[in-house]
Each structure stands twice: as structure tokens, then as C-alpha cells.
Design a protein around this motif. Structure first.
Motif, PDB file in Angstrom:
ATOM      1  N   TYR A  90       0.839  -1.189   0.000  1.00 20.05           N
ATOM      2  CA  TYR A  90       0.000   0.000   0.000  1.00 20.05           C
ATOM      3  C   TYR A  90       0.880   1.247   0.000  1.00 20.05           C
ATOM      4  O   TYR A  90       1.858   1.332   0.735  1.00 20.05           O
ATOM      5  CB  TYR A  90      -0.904  -0.002   1.237  1.00 20.05           C
ATOM      6  CG  TYR A  90      -1.703   1.262   1.389  1.00 20.05           C
ATOM      7  CD1 TYR A  90      -2.848   1.458   0.630  1.00 20.05           C
ATOM      8  CD2 TYR A  90      -1.311   2.263   2.267  1.00 20.05           C
ATOM      9  CE1 TYR A  90      -3.589   2.617   0.751  1.00 20.05           C
ATOM     10  CE2 TYR A  90      -2.050   3.422   2.397  1.00 20.05           C
ATOM     11  CZ  TYR A  90      -3.174   3.596   1.630  1.00 20.05           C
ATOM     12  OH  TYR A  90      -3.904   4.753   1.747  1.00 20.05           O
ATOM     13  N   CYS A 112      -5.894   4.025   6.346  1.00 20.45           N
ATOM     14  CA  CYS A 112      -4.911   2.945   6.272  1.00 20.45           C
ATOM     15  C   CYS A 112      -3.745   3.245   7.206  1.00 20.45           C
ATOM     16  O   CYS A 112      -2.867   4.054   6.894  1.00 20.45           O
ATOM     17  CB  CYS A 112      -4.403   2.798   4.836  1.00 20.45           C
ATOM     18  SG  CYS A 112      -5.683   2.277   3.690  1.00 20.45           S
ATOM     19  N   ASN A 119      -4.471  -7.463  13.072  1.00 19.19           N
ATOM     20  CA  ASN A 119      -4.281  -7.979  11.721  1.00 19.19           C
ATOM     21  C   ASN A 119      -2.808  -8.264  11.413  1.00 19.19           C
ATOM     22  O   ASN A 119      -2.342  -8.010  10.295  1.00 19.19           O
ATOM     23  CB  ASN A 119      -4.878  -6.992  10.710  1.00 19.19           C
ATOM     24  CG  ASN A 119      -5.209  -7.627   9.386  1.00 19.19           C
ATOM     25  OD1 ASN A 119      -5.362  -8.840   9.296  1.00 19.19           O
ATOM     26  ND2 ASN A 119      -5.299  -6.808   8.368  1.00 19.19           N
ATOM     27  N   ASP A 124      -6.132  -2.839   7.156  1.00 23.83           N
ATOM     28  CA  ASP A 124      -7.533  -3.139   6.909  1.00 23.83           C
ATOM     29  C   ASP A 124      -8.250  -1.795   6.935  1.00 23.83           C
ATOM     30  O   ASP A 124      -8.644  -1.317   7.983  1.00 23.83           O
ATOM     31  CB  ASP A 124      -8.097  -4.077   7.965  1.00 23.83           C
ATOM     32  CG  ASP A 124      -9.544  -4.448   7.687  1.00 23.83           C
ATOM     33  OD1 ASP A 124      -9.984  -4.303   6.533  1.00 23.83           O
ATOM     34  OD2 ASP A 124     -10.234  -4.883   8.622  1.00 23.83           O
ATOM     35  N   CYS A 125      -8.331  -1.154   5.773  1.00 23.32           N
ATOM     36  CA  CYS A 125      -8.921   0.177   5.712  1.00 23.32           C
ATOM     37  C   CYS A 125     -10.026   0.201   4.674  1.00 23.32           C
ATOM     38  O   CYS A 125     -10.063  -0.631   3.778  1.00 23.32           O
ATOM     39  CB  CYS A 125      -7.847   1.219   5.407  1.00 23.32           C
ATOM     40  SG  CYS A 125      -6.721   0.767   4.091  1.00 23.32           S
ATOM     41  N   ARG A 126     -10.924   1.181   4.813  1.00 25.37           N
ATOM     42  CA  ARG A 126     -12.072   1.188   3.918  1.00 25.37           C
ATOM     43  C   ARG A 126     -12.722   2.558   3.856  1.00 25.37           C
ATOM     44  O   ARG A 126     -12.596   3.372   4.753  1.00 25.37           O
ATOM     45  CB  ARG A 126     -13.094   0.156   4.353  1.00 25.37           C
ATOM     46  CG  ARG A 126     -13.708   0.437   5.703  1.00 25.37           C
ATOM     47  CD  ARG A 126     -14.604  -0.711   6.165  1.00 25.37           C
ATOM     48  NE  ARG A 126     -14.873  -0.644   7.580  1.00 25.37           N
ATOM     49  CZ  ARG A 126     -14.116  -1.174   8.524  1.00 25.37           C
ATOM     50  NH1 ARG A 126     -13.010  -1.809   8.190  1.00 25.37           N
ATOM     51  NH2 ARG A 126     -14.435  -1.087   9.789  1.00 25.37           N
ATOM     52  N   THR A 139     -12.266  -1.448  -0.047  1.00 26.07           N
ATOM     53  CA  THR A 139     -11.371  -1.872   1.022  1.00 26.07           C
ATOM     54  C   THR A 139      -9.972  -2.126   0.480  1.00 26.07           C
ATOM     55  O   THR A 139      -9.794  -2.527  -0.665  1.00 26.07           O
ATOM     56  CB  THR A 139     -11.872  -3.170   1.699  1.00 26.07           C
ATOM     57  OG1 THR A 139     -12.010  -4.192   0.717  1.00 26.07           O
ATOM     58  CG2 THR A 139     -13.198  -2.966   2.390  1.00 26.07           C
ATOM     59  N   THR A 141      -6.615  -4.228   1.950  1.00 23.77           N
ATOM     60  CA  THR A 141      -6.202  -5.163   2.999  1.00 23.77           C
ATOM     61  C   THR A 141      -4.866  -5.789   2.629  1.00 23.77           C
ATOM     62  O   THR A 141      -4.664  -6.183   1.482  1.00 23.77           O
ATOM     63  CB  THR A 141      -7.233  -6.306   3.148  1.00 23.77           C
ATOM     64  OG1 THR A 141      -8.531  -5.744   3.300  1.00 23.77           O
ATOM     65  CG2 THR A 141      -6.929  -7.180   4.337  1.00 23.77           C
ATOM     66  N   ASP A 142      -3.971  -5.848   3.597  1.00 24.95           N
ATOM     67  CA  ASP A 142      -2.798  -6.711   3.454  1.00 24.95           C
ATOM     68  C   ASP A 142      -2.532  -7.313   4.818  1.00 24.95           C
ATOM     69  O   ASP A 142      -3.106  -6.898   5.809  1.00 24.95           O
ATOM     70  CB  ASP A 142      -1.589  -5.996   2.841  1.00 24.95           C
ATOM     71  CG  ASP A 142      -0.859  -5.061   3.797  1.00 24.95           C
ATOM     72  OD1 ASP A 142      -0.854  -5.295   5.020  1.00 24.95           O
ATOM     73  OD2 ASP A 142      -0.268  -4.087   3.306  1.00 24.95           O
ATOM     74  N   TYR A 143      -1.723  -8.327   4.840  1.00 21.95           N
ATOM     75  CA  TYR A 143      -1.536  -9.056   6.087  1.00 21.95           C
ATOM     76  C   TYR A 143      -0.149  -8.873   6.660  1.00 21.95           C
ATOM     77  O   TYR A 143       0.307  -9.670   7.472  1.00 21.95           O
ATOM     78  CB  TYR A 143      -1.904 -10.525   5.881  1.00 21.95           C
ATOM     79  CG  TYR A 143      -3.341 -10.634   5.434  1.00 21.95           C
ATOM     80  CD1 TYR A 143      -4.376 -10.457   6.336  1.00 21.95           C
ATOM     81  CD2 TYR A 143      -3.657 -10.825   4.099  1.00 21.95           C
ATOM     82  CE1 TYR A 143      -5.696 -10.498   5.926  1.00 21.95           C
ATOM     83  CE2 TYR A 143      -4.979 -10.869   3.676  1.00 21.95           C
ATOM     84  CZ  TYR A 143      -5.982 -10.707   4.599  1.00 21.95           C
ATOM     85  OH  TYR A 143      -7.287 -10.732   4.188  1.00 21.95           O
ATOM     86  N   ASN A 149      -1.787  -8.375  -1.173  1.00 25.54           N
ATOM     87  CA  ASN A 149      -2.287  -7.022  -0.948  1.00 25.54           C
ATOM     88  C   ASN A 149      -3.575  -6.885  -1.755  1.00 25.54           C
ATOM     89  O   ASN A 149      -3.548  -6.871  -2.979  1.00 25.54           O
ATOM     90  CB  ASN A 149      -1.262  -5.991  -1.401  1.00 25.54           C
ATOM     91  CG  ASN A 149       0.066  -6.192  -0.684  1.00 25.54           C
ATOM     92  OD1 ASN A 149       0.200  -5.834   0.461  1.00 25.54           O
ATOM     93  ND2 ASN A 149       1.017  -6.808  -1.366  1.00 25.54           N
TER      94      ASN A 149
END
Length: 160
Positions: A90, A112, A119, A124-126, A139, A141-143, A149
Motif C-alpha cells: 500500500y 490505512c 491484523n 484493513d482500511c475502507r 477496502t 487489505t494486506d496481512y 495485498n
């Protein structure tokens, strides 16, 4: 004795009612199919506003749903979604760029920010809001640890 020619009046009425009912049912199903296709096309046109970048890999999502008539008991009445693995971390401002591409004025916004306690240090943003009467959720998302990603846009509605 005279033989009767043609149908009795009662049979003609019954046949007329039967033909009218069949025609109404066929017209309803044709209208519902046409309206569902129209709804899916509208959802797709909104989802298509989010433009994937080179190298993004499309991921499987639920098939588009476009219901002309619906009682939302177990999910949205109409939905269209795209999901991609971007294969890149991101970058600051990405979520805001996607929100702007779609024309979304978020009613809910989760920026973000990496949080090590949540997490696994991933994102985890939206941004969630409404465009042209449809619910929109974008959304990112990455871990944190791997190369997965995800960017996703979902356009849906849970009732009419």
C-alpha cells in the motif's frame, strides 16, 4: 337432434382466463429478467470506475446478482464486486485515490494505518458510502508479512 358447433361460452371464458394468466406470467418473467440485466449493468458501471493498475491480478468474487424484486433475507438483493491482488505494498493515498475514482463521499472512513496489535501488523482500511443510490464499499487489505495485498470494491443494495 342438433350438434353443437364450437365451444360453449363457459369454456371460452375459462380459456380466455387461462391464456391471460399465462401471458401475464410470461410477461412478468421477461420483465424481471430484463430489469435484472439492467441492474447488473448499472452496478458494473459503478464498479468499473475503480481502475486497476498494471500488474493487478483479478481474484474470484461472487457472481453478479441483480434482482428486480427482492426480500433481503440472506444477503444483498443486488451486488457486483471486483477484487484484485495488487502484488505491491500500500502506498500513502491509494485508498483516497480509489475513493475519488469512484466518486464516493464516504459516510464511513477507516484510514490505512498499520497497527502491530491488529491484523498481524497489516492494513484493513475502507471507505463506505452511497453512489447513485447504491451502497459502495472500497477496502484495502494486506496481512503485513506476505505478498498478498487486496483491493476490493463492492456495489450492492439490501432492499428496494
Amino acid at each position: 337432434m342438433q350438434s353443437r358447433k364450437g365451444m360453449s361460452r363457459g369454456r371460452k371464458v375459462w380459456l380466455g382466463v387461462l391464456v391471460g394468466t399465462v401471458a401475464t406470467v410470461i410477461a412478468f418473467f421477461l420483465w424481471a429478467s430484463w430489469k435484472s440485466d439492467q441492474i447488473v449493468a448499472e452496478l458494473k458501471s459503478i464498479a468499473d470506475r475503480l481502475q486497476p493498475e498494471l500488474g493487478w491480478e483479478p481474484l474470484r468474487t461472487q457472481k453478479p446478482v441483480g434482482s428486480a424484486l427482492c426480500i433481503p433475507l440472506d444477503g444483498p438483493c443486488s451486488q457486483y464486486a471486483y477484487r484484485w491482488d495488487t502484488h505491491q505494498k500500500y502506498r500513502e493515498g491509494d485508498l483516497e485515490k480509489y475513493i475519488q475514482q469512484v466518486g464516493l463521499m464516504p459516510q464511513e472512513y477507516k484510514p490505512c494505518v498499520r497497527e502491530q496489535r491488529i491484523n498481524a501488523g497489516g492494513l484493513d482500511c475502507r471507505g463506505i458510502g452511497v453512489v447513485d443510490g447504491w451502497n459502495i464499499r472500497i477496502t484495502v487489505t494486506d496481512y503485513g508479512q506476505d505478498d498478498t495485498n487486496i483491493v476490493q470494491i463492492v456495489v450492492n443494495k439490501y432492499g428496494y
